[in-house]
Design a protein around this motif. Structure first.
Motif, PDB file in Angstrom:
ATOM      1  N   VAL A  45      -0.311  48.446  27.183  1.00 57.38           N
ATOM      2  CA  VAL A  45      -0.602  49.774  27.713  1.00 57.38           C
ATOM      3  C   VAL A  45      -1.780  50.345  26.930  1.00 57.38           C
ATOM      4  N   CYS A  46      -2.692  50.992  27.643  1.00 59.68           N
ATOM      5  CA  CYS A  46      -3.822  51.654  26.985  1.00 59.68           C
ATOM      6  C   CYS A  46      -3.840  53.110  27.436  1.00 59.68           C
ATOM      7  N   LEU A  47      -3.772  54.032  26.482  1.00 68.03           N
ATOM      8  CA  LEU A  47      -3.736  55.467  26.739  1.00 68.03           C
ATOM      9  C   LEU A  47      -5.115  56.043  26.457  1.00 68.03           C
ATOM     10  N   CYS A  48      -5.728  56.669  27.468  1.00 69.93           N
ATOM     11  CA  CYS A  48      -7.157  57.010  27.372  1.00 69.93           C
ATOM     12  C   CYS A  48      -7.487  58.433  27.789  1.00 69.93           C
ATOM     13  N   ASN A  49      -8.455  59.008  27.095  1.00 73.86           N
ATOM     14  CA  ASN A  49      -9.182  60.159  27.625  1.00 73.86           C
ATOM     15  C   ASN A  49     -10.055  59.691  28.776  1.00 73.86           C
ATOM     16  N   ASN A  50     -10.614  60.643  29.507  1.00 70.74           N
ATOM     17  CA  ASN A  50     -11.494  60.275  30.624  1.00 70.74           C
ATOM     18  C   ASN A  50     -12.958  60.169  30.208  1.00 70.74           C
ATOM     19  N   ASP A  51     -13.311  60.616  29.001  1.00 72.30           N
ATOM     20  CA  ASP A  51     -14.717  60.661  28.580  1.00 72.30           C
ATOM     21  C   ASP A  51     -15.054  59.455  27.700  1.00 72.30           C
ATOM     22  N   LEU A  52     -14.852  58.267  28.269  1.00 70.41           N
ATOM     23  CA  LEU A  52     -15.072  57.022  27.537  1.00 70.41           C
ATOM     24  C   LEU A  52     -16.042  56.120  28.284  1.00 70.41           C
ATOM     25  N   HIS A  53     -16.732  55.283  27.509  1.00 68.63           N
ATOM     26  CA  HIS A  53     -17.558  54.215  28.081  1.00 68.63           C
ATOM     27  C   HIS A  53     -17.104  52.900  27.454  1.00 68.63           C
ATOM     28  N   PHE A  54     -16.591  51.998  28.289  1.00 67.52           N
ATOM     29  CA  PHE A  54     -16.065  50.715  27.828  1.00 67.52           C
ATOM     30  C   PHE A  54     -17.170  49.665  27.824  1.00 67.52           C
ATOM     31  N   HIS A  55     -17.336  48.995  26.690  1.00 68.62           N
ATOM     32  CA  HIS A  55     -18.342  47.946  26.564  1.00 68.62           C
ATOM     33  C   HIS A  55     -17.728  46.583  26.932  1.00 68.62           C
ATOM     34  N   PRO A  56     -18.561  45.624  27.349  1.00 67.46           N
ATOM     35  CA  PRO A  56     -18.048  44.302  27.746  1.00 67.46           C
ATOM     36  C   PRO A  56     -17.213  43.650  26.642  1.00 67.46           C
ATOM     37  N   GLY A  57     -16.059  43.114  27.056  1.00 68.91           N
ATOM     38  CA  GLY A  57     -15.214  42.360  26.142  1.00 68.91           C
ATOM     39  C   GLY A  57     -14.342  43.165  25.212  1.00 68.91           C
ATOM     40  N   TRP A  58     -14.292  44.482  25.400  1.00 71.32           N
ATOM     41  CA  TRP A  58     -13.531  45.323  24.465  1.00 71.32           C
ATOM     42  C   TRP A  58     -12.043  44.940  24.433  1.00 71.32           C
ATOM     43  N   ALA A  59     -11.456  44.734  25.611  1.00 77.50           N
ATOM     44  CA  ALA A  59     -10.027  44.404  25.673  1.00 77.50           C
ATOM     45  C   ALA A  59      -9.765  42.999  25.144  1.00 77.50           C
ATOM     46  N   THR A  60     -10.657  42.062  25.449  1.00 80.80           N
ATOM     47  CA  THR A  60     -10.526  40.699  24.936  1.00 80.80           C
ATOM     48  C   THR A  60     -10.449  40.696  23.418  1.00 80.80           C
ATOM     49  N   GLU A  61     -11.280  41.511  22.775  1.00 76.79           N
ATOM     50  CA  GLU A  61     -11.300  41.555  21.312  1.00 76.79           C
ATOM     51  C   GLU A  61      -9.986  42.097  20.746  1.00 76.79           C
ATOM     52  N   ILE A  62      -9.413  43.092  21.394  1.00 77.33           N
ATOM     53  CA  ILE A  62      -8.131  43.616  20.918  1.00 77.33           C
ATOM     54  C   ILE A  62      -7.027  42.577  21.120  1.00 77.33           C
ATOM     55  N   LEU A  63      -7.045  41.915  22.271  1.00 73.89           N
ATOM     56  CA  LEU A  63      -6.038  40.880  22.528  1.00 73.89           C
ATOM     57  C   LEU A  63      -6.145  39.743  21.509  1.00 73.89           C
ATOM     58  N   ILE A  96     -15.583  47.578  21.402  1.00 73.77           N
ATOM     59  CA  ILE A  96     -16.406  48.788  21.447  1.00 73.77           C
ATOM     60  C   ILE A  96     -16.077  49.622  22.686  1.00 73.77           C
ATOM     61  N   VAL A  97     -15.605  50.831  22.432  1.00 75.68           N
ATOM     62  CA  VAL A  97     -15.402  51.833  23.477  1.00 75.68           C
ATOM     63  C   VAL A  97     -15.947  53.147  22.935  1.00 75.68           C
ATOM     64  N   ASP A  98     -17.003  53.647  23.544  1.00 73.44           N
ATOM     65  CA  ASP A  98     -17.631  54.868  23.049  1.00 73.44           C
ATOM     66  C   ASP A  98     -16.950  56.104  23.612  1.00 73.44           C
ATOM     67  N   HIS A  99     -16.694  57.045  22.713  1.00 75.91           N
ATOM     68  CA  HIS A  99     -16.122  58.339  23.085  1.00 75.91           C
ATOM     69  C   HIS A  99     -17.281  59.318  23.252  1.00 75.91           C
ATOM     70  N   LEU A 100     -17.380  59.893  24.448  1.00 76.79           N
ATOM     71  CA  LEU A 100     -18.530  60.732  24.770  1.00 76.79           C
ATOM     72  C   LEU A 100     -18.296  62.181  24.371  1.00 76.79           C
ATOM     73  N   ASP A 101     -17.708  62.371  23.179  1.00 75.43           N
ATOM     74  CA  ASP A 101     -17.641  63.669  22.503  1.00 75.43           C
ATOM     75  C   ASP A 101     -16.912  64.743  23.287  1.00 75.43           C
ATOM     76  N   SER A 102     -15.757  64.400  23.826  1.00 76.10           N
ATOM     77  CA  SER A 102     -14.867  65.385  24.448  1.00 76.10           C
ATOM     78  C   SER A 102     -15.564  66.234  25.497  1.00 76.10           C
ATOM     79  N   CYS A 103     -16.195  65.568  26.452  1.00 75.48           N
ATOM     80  CA  CYS A 103     -16.921  66.298  27.497  1.00 75.48           C
ATOM     81  C   CYS A 103     -16.021  67.265  28.252  1.00 75.48           C
ATOM     82  N   THR A 104     -14.800  66.850  28.551  1.00 71.22           N
ATOM     83  CA  THR A 104     -13.894  67.719  29.288  1.00 71.22           C
ATOM     84  C   THR A 104     -13.457  68.896  28.438  1.00 71.22           C
ATOM     85  N   LEU A 105     -13.074  68.617  27.200  1.00 72.39           N
ATOM     86  CA  LEU A 105     -12.563  69.668  26.339  1.00 72.39           C
ATOM     87  C   LEU A 105     -13.606  70.744  26.092  1.00 72.39           C
ATOM     88  N   ASP A 106     -14.879  70.365  25.961  1.00 66.38           N
ATOM     89  CA  ASP A 106     -15.917  71.341  25.700  1.00 66.38           C
ATOM     90  C   ASP A 106     -15.970  72.404  26.788  1.00 66.38           C
TER      91      ASP A 106
END
Length: 237
Positions: free
Chosen positions: A88-106, A196-206
């Motif tokens: 299970v992956c719990l996420c904010n909506n203001d993210l950018h997922f880079h190639p292979g991010w899940a593979t690396e965690i697995l 690598i998953v970049d957090h785009l600085d809480s765009c929604t929260l701002d």
């Protein structure tokens, strides 16, 4: 033929305007493009708070419009309850997922059998906190350090030990409570610096400054719940 690895990805969204809707869709698009779908299947559930959008469905998702009042953990629990994959992956909506991010965690889960939970590396945030990209894993329980609350990747089995996420947290301190729960139960968590998953600085929260009004009560609840317990790495502030 080797079976696909399925990952349930739960994304919280509050698309009050077209810009915020596009932020959520970008998050989903980057997620779907990040892995070979013949190897990894993402089951994406969006918990959308903007009821006026109903019955709109984000592409490649099941979009849910909960009737319950918003709560970060409350909505995440709903998503967990309606899904069933091992991961299970719990996420904010203001993210950018880079190639292979899940593979690396697995890979890390397979290498370190006692690893129960992980966060990916944000190339904007984590270098400022003293972490190096592609430098192995960083075990720990510090919020905004090893525990990146905007993206938590975990084995579903841990809920048998932790129970559901504590719904007393409407927004603030949810990640602190998650981290302290793992630490108390000795469930190992790590920051995976090759994922690598970049957090785009809480765009929604701002754009939702009113959320700050509830912060004081949630910090008080966090302290009341955890401060009497003594353990290294506690993240009550």
């Amino acid at each position: 033929m080797k079976s696909k690895t399925e990952i349930d990805v739960i994304i919280l969204s509050f698309a009050q305007n077209e810009e915020l809707k596009l932020i959520t869709q970008h998050c989903i698009n980057s997620l779907m493009a990040s892995e070979d779908q013949e190897i990894i299947k993402f089951n994406v559930v969006v918990m959308e708070s903007q009821q006026e959008m109903k019955p709109f469905q984000y592409k490649n998702t099941t979009t849910i419009y909960p009737e319950e009042a918003f709560g970060y953990h409350r909505y995440m629990n709903i998503g967990v309850d309606i899904t069933s994959s091992k991961y299970v992956c719990l996420c904010n909506n203001d993210l950018h997922f880079h190639p292979g991010w899940a593979t690396e965690i697995l890979k890390s889960f397979h290498k370190y059998y006692d690893l129960s939970s992980a966060s990916p590396f944000c190339s904007f945030h984590h270098p400022k906190m003293g972490f190096e990209q592609d430098n192995g894993i960083y075990p720990g329980y510090r919020s905004r350090y090893e525990v990146a609350g905007w993206c938590l990747f975990l084995k579903r089995d841990i809920f048998r030990l932790t129970g559901k996420l504590d719904e007393n947290y409407q927004f603030w301190c949810a990640d602190n409570d998650y981290a302290n729960t793992l630490a108390a139960l000795k469930l190992r968590h790590a920051l995976i610096s090759s994922s690598i998953v970049d957090h785009l600085d809480s765009c929604t929260l701002d754009q939702q400054a009113e959320e700050a009004a509830i912060a004081a009560s949630e910090f008080f609840y966090l302290e009341k719940k955890w401060n009497h317990r003594k353990m290294a790495g506690w993240t009550c502030v």
